[in-house]
Design a protein around this motif. Structure first.
Motif, PDB file in Angstrom:
ATOM      1  N   UNK A   1      13.793  10.819  70.706  1.00  0.00           N
ATOM      2  CA  UNK A   1      12.527  11.129  71.386  1.00  0.00           C
ATOM      3  C   UNK A   1      11.621   9.908  71.517  1.00  0.00           C
ATOM      4  N   UNK A   2      12.117   8.759  71.092  1.00  0.00           N
ATOM      5  CA  UNK A   2      11.388   7.498  71.268  1.00  0.00           C
ATOM      6  C   UNK A   2      10.143   7.362  70.412  1.00  0.00           C
ATOM      7  N   UNK A   3      10.133   7.957  69.236  1.00  0.00           N
ATOM      8  CA  UNK A   3       8.953   7.825  68.381  1.00  0.00           C
ATOM      9  C   UNK A   3       9.300   7.298  66.989  1.00  0.00           C
ATOM     10  N   UNK A   4      10.496   6.715  66.892  1.00  0.00           N
ATOM     11  CA  UNK A   4      10.934   6.231  65.569  1.00  0.00           C
ATOM     12  C   UNK A   4       9.968   5.179  65.018  1.00  0.00           C
ATOM     13  N   UNK A   5       9.490   4.314  65.910  1.00  0.00           N
ATOM     14  CA  UNK A   5       8.604   3.239  65.432  1.00  0.00           C
ATOM     15  C   UNK A   5       7.229   3.772  64.973  1.00  0.00           C
ATOM     16  N   UNK A   6       6.927   4.989  65.348  1.00  0.00           N
ATOM     17  CA  UNK A   6       5.639   5.581  64.939  1.00  0.00           C
ATOM     18  C   UNK A   6       5.807   6.532  63.753  1.00  0.00           C
ATOM     19  N   UNK A   7       6.971   6.483  63.119  1.00  0.00           N
ATOM     20  CA  UNK A   7       7.291   7.500  62.103  1.00  0.00           C
ATOM     21  C   UNK A   7       6.323   7.515  60.921  1.00  0.00           C
ATOM     22  N   UNK A   8       5.736   6.331  60.611  1.00  0.00           N
ATOM     23  CA  UNK A   8       4.844   6.270  59.446  1.00  0.00           C
ATOM     24  C   UNK A   8       3.386   6.579  59.795  1.00  0.00           C
ATOM     25  N   UNK A   9       3.128   6.745  61.076  1.00  0.00           N
ATOM     26  CA  UNK A   9       1.754   7.018  61.521  1.00  0.00           C
ATOM     27  C   UNK A   9       1.383   8.459  61.211  1.00  0.00           C
ATOM     28  N   UNK A  10       0.120   8.668  60.831  1.00  0.00           N
ATOM     29  CA  UNK A  10      -0.313  10.045  60.593  1.00  0.00           C
ATOM     30  C   UNK A  10      -0.398  10.782  61.929  1.00  0.00           C
ATOM     31  N   UNK A  11      -0.057  12.036  61.905  1.00  0.00           N
ATOM     32  CA  UNK A  11       0.010  12.796  63.162  1.00  0.00           C
ATOM     33  C   UNK A  11      -1.360  12.897  63.826  1.00  0.00           C
TER      34      UNK A  11
ATOM     35  N   UNK B   1      16.156  10.595  61.514  1.00  0.00           N
ATOM     36  CA  UNK B   1      16.156   9.322  62.236  1.00  0.00           C
ATOM     37  C   UNK B   1      16.701   9.512  63.657  1.00  0.00           C
ATOM     38  N   UNK B   2      17.816  10.233  63.742  1.00  0.00           N
ATOM     39  CA  UNK B   2      18.457  10.452  65.042  1.00  0.00           C
ATOM     40  C   UNK B   2      17.478  11.064  66.045  1.00  0.00           C
ATOM     41  N   UNK B   3      16.751  12.080  65.585  1.00  0.00           N
ATOM     42  CA  UNK B   3      15.883  12.796  66.519  1.00  0.00           C
ATOM     43  C   UNK B   3      14.611  12.008  66.836  1.00  0.00           C
ATOM     44  N   UNK B   4      14.131  11.270  65.841  1.00  0.00           N
ATOM     45  CA  UNK B   4      12.955  10.429  66.104  1.00  0.00           C
ATOM     46  C   UNK B   4      13.312   9.355  67.134  1.00  0.00           C
ATOM     47  N   UNK B   5      14.531   8.815  67.001  1.00  0.00           N
ATOM     48  CA  UNK B   5      14.981   7.797  67.961  1.00  0.00           C
ATOM     49  C   UNK B   5      15.216   8.421  69.333  1.00  0.00           C
TER      50      UNK B   5
ATOM     51  N   UNK C   1      11.341  16.788  68.722  1.00  0.00           N
ATOM     52  CA  UNK C   1      12.222  16.241  67.668  1.00  0.00           C
ATOM     53  C   UNK C   1      12.387  17.275  66.558  1.00  0.00           C
ATOM     54  N   UNK C   2      11.279  17.915  66.207  1.00  0.00           N
ATOM     55  CA  UNK C   2      11.324  18.912  65.143  1.00  0.00           C
ATOM     56  C   UNK C   2      12.197  20.113  65.534  1.00  0.00           C
ATOM     57  N   UNK C   3      12.085  20.511  66.814  1.00  0.00           N
ATOM     58  CA  UNK C   3      12.871  21.673  67.231  1.00  0.00           C
ATOM     59  C   UNK C   3      14.370  21.354  67.265  1.00  0.00           C
ATOM     60  N   UNK C   4      14.702  20.063  67.359  1.00  0.00           N
ATOM     61  CA  UNK C   4      16.123  19.691  67.424  1.00  0.00           C
ATOM     62  C   UNK C   4      16.766  19.586  66.043  1.00  0.00           C
ATOM     63  N   UNK C   5      15.936  19.557  65.023  1.00  0.00           N
ATOM     64  CA  UNK C   5      16.467  19.401  63.655  1.00  0.00           C
ATOM     65  C   UNK C   5      17.433  20.530  63.316  1.00  0.00           C
ATOM     66  N   UNK C   6      18.581  20.138  62.786  1.00  0.00           N
ATOM     67  CA  UNK C   6      19.597  21.126  62.421  1.00  0.00           C
ATOM     68  C   UNK C   6      20.552  21.419  63.565  1.00  0.00           C
ATOM     69  N   UNK C   7      20.404  20.657  64.646  1.00  0.00           N
ATOM     70  CA  UNK C   7      21.267  20.819  65.820  1.00  0.00           C
ATOM     71  C   UNK C   7      21.442  22.292  66.207  1.00  0.00           C
TER      72      UNK C   7
END
Lengths: 230, 306
Positions: free
Chosen positions: B120-130, B114-118, B144-150
């Motif tokens: 990068x400003x794409x939290x509201x699109x989280x359920x959309x297919x890529x 959630x933190x990383x989706x927010x 966002x993916x590269x930031x996972x795991x800090x």
């Protein structure tokens, strides 16, 4: 276990089940149409022979293709789409991931073969009074025997392991088509019951050779993947 | 244990067939800094990054990450977040499902997503297919993916590709924030200078597989290496003399362009007078980082021609 669960999430069991049902639906329609097409003439002396021939020439080659398609999707497509790079770059052990994928493909091939065979054979036996495969219909119970189950199990194992050879061939060119075509070719060879009677290379030993080739190819595949640059 | 450099490569080279794509690169990245790798397309930036993320094996040389030698299947990669080339995803899965898979691979809690989706400003699109995502959105999701795991180290290959101007600014600010607030070390590449000069602490110039020069951004900005454009009377008579007196960058028509690093205008004029070179007009040009880069590339090309 975590890696296996991830594969499950990526490829969605629902999708696999749906393709399995479609494949079996199409196979059944074809077999039913074939059974009705002789105009009253029995094709085989009895249902036992009919089922053995149908399994060898239609059901099991079909299972080869099914396993080949999923093998291409589970393994090769990750390379083609380069989604594998993200996984590798996050520190996942290459060989471990490859092994999980190969086990999954093999298991899928074995499971699909066992289930499809039991399903198709049961339907054929149920409908045997209405089709012209043999003069005499046969009940499901009288057909089920240890020998039959053994044959199904052995064939499923052969298909599940031989399909790994198709995957190993596909990874060389990152081609899903190569994998599927190779699986189809193995299916055709299976259907022709290739063998040289009177020699060591009878039908069963030829099939065993393909199984061994499938197992050996996984060794080469692992080595190739460990050294592969993406 | 004290870690000197987060990334340290020694004579790192990569050959594909007979082509040397990365040639004897000695890269050193300090902890908590942003290092910008700048070079034209095909300069070898992506290959270098692939080697740093174990996707490609070096033909020669060694890589140390966090002071430890990097090998294939290394656990060190769990502390690295990477985005190499265009980010790729399982297109039939949603953004959240894609990140979830990555969380599981990296063995980090799903709550991190959630933190990383927010961020990068794409939290509201989280359920959309890529597959419904635009290139810019994919780029954000890749980040966002590269930031996972800090991760302690971020390796980003052209991270601003496909973003609109406001998106570019946003990402730049995010990278600076990550460096300042979390001490993340970032290695990013680009072929567009402007992308890098606003956030990098150090810029490494790559050309044809070689890391030609490394400069601190402060050094580059403060120095603003100047050029003098001098119109000379009877230029052809003075070319040789000019080359001895100045570092000549270019000569055209009646004009000579000289690099005047550490040379004042008065000093330049004095040298002209001393050498009896008649000047018609002189202009001081401030050289942008871009000019510096272009000059450097031109020099390299000239060197190759010789």
């Amino acid at each position: 276990m975590n890696l296996l669960r991830m594969e499950w999430v990526k490829f969605k069991p629902g999708k696999i089940l749906l393709t399995f049902l479609l494949f079996n639906g199409a196979a059944f329609l074809m077999l039913y149409a074939l059974g009705m097409s002789t105009g009253g003439m029995a094709m085989f002396p009895d249902m036992k022979v009919a089922i053995r021939e149908i399994n060898n020439s239609i059901v099991w080659p079909g299972c080869f293709i099914f396993a080949g398609v999923w093998g291409a999707k589970i393994f090769i497509q990750e390379f083609r789409n380069k989604t594998i790079t993200t996984i590798w770059a996050s520190g996942i052990h290459r060989s471990r991931l490859a092994a999980v994928k190969l086990i999954l493909i093999s298991a899928l091939g074995i499971l699909a073969t066992v289930l499809s065979t039991l399903l198709q054979n049961s339907l054929l036996l149920l409908l045997s009074p209405y089709t012209y495969y043999a003069e005499q219909p046969m009940s499901i119970v009288s057909h089920m025997s240890v020998a039959y189950m053994g044959a199904v199990g052995w064939s499923a194992l052969c298909i599940g392991l031989t399909v790994l050879l198709a995957v190993a061939l596909g990874i060389r060119s990152f081609s899903t088509t190569v994998t599927i075509v190779a699986a189809m070719a193995f299916g055709v060879i299976w259907a022709f019951q290739l063998g040289f009677p009177g020699t060591y290379f009878n039908v069963e030993s030829v099939r065993l050779l393909f199984v061994l080739a499938g197992l050996f190819s996984t060794g080469f595949l692992m080595r190739h993947i460990h050294r592969l640059d993406l | 244990m004290r870690v000197g450099y987060i990334i340290e490569t020694t004579s790192l080279s990569k050959q594909y067939g007979h082509e040397t794509v990365v040639n004897q690169v000695n890269l050193k990245v300090q902890p908590g800094t942003i290092y910008g790798l700048l070079g034209e397309n095909g300069a070898g930036k992506t290959t270098l990054m692939k080697m740093l993320t174990t996707l490609a094996l070096p033909t020669q040389g060694a890589i140390k990450l966090f002071g430890t030698t990097l090998e294939r299947n290394s656990d060190l990669m769990s502390e690295v977040g990477a985005m190499i080339e265009t980010p790729v995803f399982y297109s039939s899965l949603s953004a959240e499902e894609n990140l979830m898979i990555h969380c599981r691979y990296k063995k980090v809690p799903l709550s991190d997503m959630k933190e990383y989706l927010e961020m990068l400003g794409i939290y509201k699109h989280r359920d959309k297919k890529v597959k419904q995502f635009s290139l810019g959105m994919k780029q954000r999701l890749g980040l966002a993916r590269s930031l996972i795991g800090n991760p302690r180290l971020l390796i980003l290959d052209e991270p601003i590709n496909g973003l609109d101007p406001s998106g570019i600014k946003e990402i730049r600010e995010l990278l600076i924030r990550l460096k300042k607030e979390r001490g993340t070390t970032i290695l990013l590449s680009s072929h567009i200078l402007n992308e890098i000069e606003h956030c990098a602490d150090t810029i490494g110039f790559m050309h044809k597989g070689v890391l030609c020069k490394e400069k601190g951004i402060g050094e580059l900005q403060d120095a603003e290496i100047r050029l003098y454009e001098i119109k000379i009377k009877h230029l052809d008579l003075h070319v040789e003399k000019l080359k001895k007196v100045f570092e000549v960058v270019n000569i055209y028509h009646q004009t000579v362009v000289v690099s005047a690093a550490g040379l004042t205008a008065t000093e330049a004029i004095k040298r002209l007078i001393e050498n009896e070179i008649e000047m018609i007009e002189m202009k001081a040009l401030t050289e942008s980082l871009e000019d510096y880069y272009m000059t450097m590339i031109a020099e390299r090309k000239e060197g190759e021609a010789i």
